[in-house]
Motif scaffolding. Structure first.
Motif: not given
Length: 79
Positions: A10-16, A34, A36, A70, A74, A79
């Motif tokens: 998981e990406h640090a932002t949690g959206d990907r 992704r 949303d 990304w 990461d 970021m």
């Protein structure tokens, strides 16, 4: 046997995320997804095309790292 997600990165932002998947034939692949928050559908694949297959999960992970920008950021702590 069905396809099975064996790792989700998981990406640090949690959206990907990138899923490393074991296919029914024993090969491996990856899919970038992704999410949303405003969409109750859940995770969606970003590419309609199925990526290449690999003999090992490690090879699929290395290919995802090389292809998906990304993941490199990461891994390097940015970021």
């Amino acid at each position: 046997m069905k396809s099975l997600v064996i790792q989700s990165i998981e990406h640090a932002t949690g959206d990907r995320c990138v899923d490393i998947i074991r296919l029914p034939d024993g090969q491996f692949t990856f899919r970038e997804c992704r999410h949303d928050p405003e969409d109750s559908h859940g995770w969606r694949h970003l590419s309609g095309a199925q990526p290449a297959t690999f003999d090992t999960a490690e090879a699929a992970r290395a290919a995802a790292l090389a292809e998906i920008g990304w993941m490199q950021t990461d891994r390097d702590g940015g970021m």
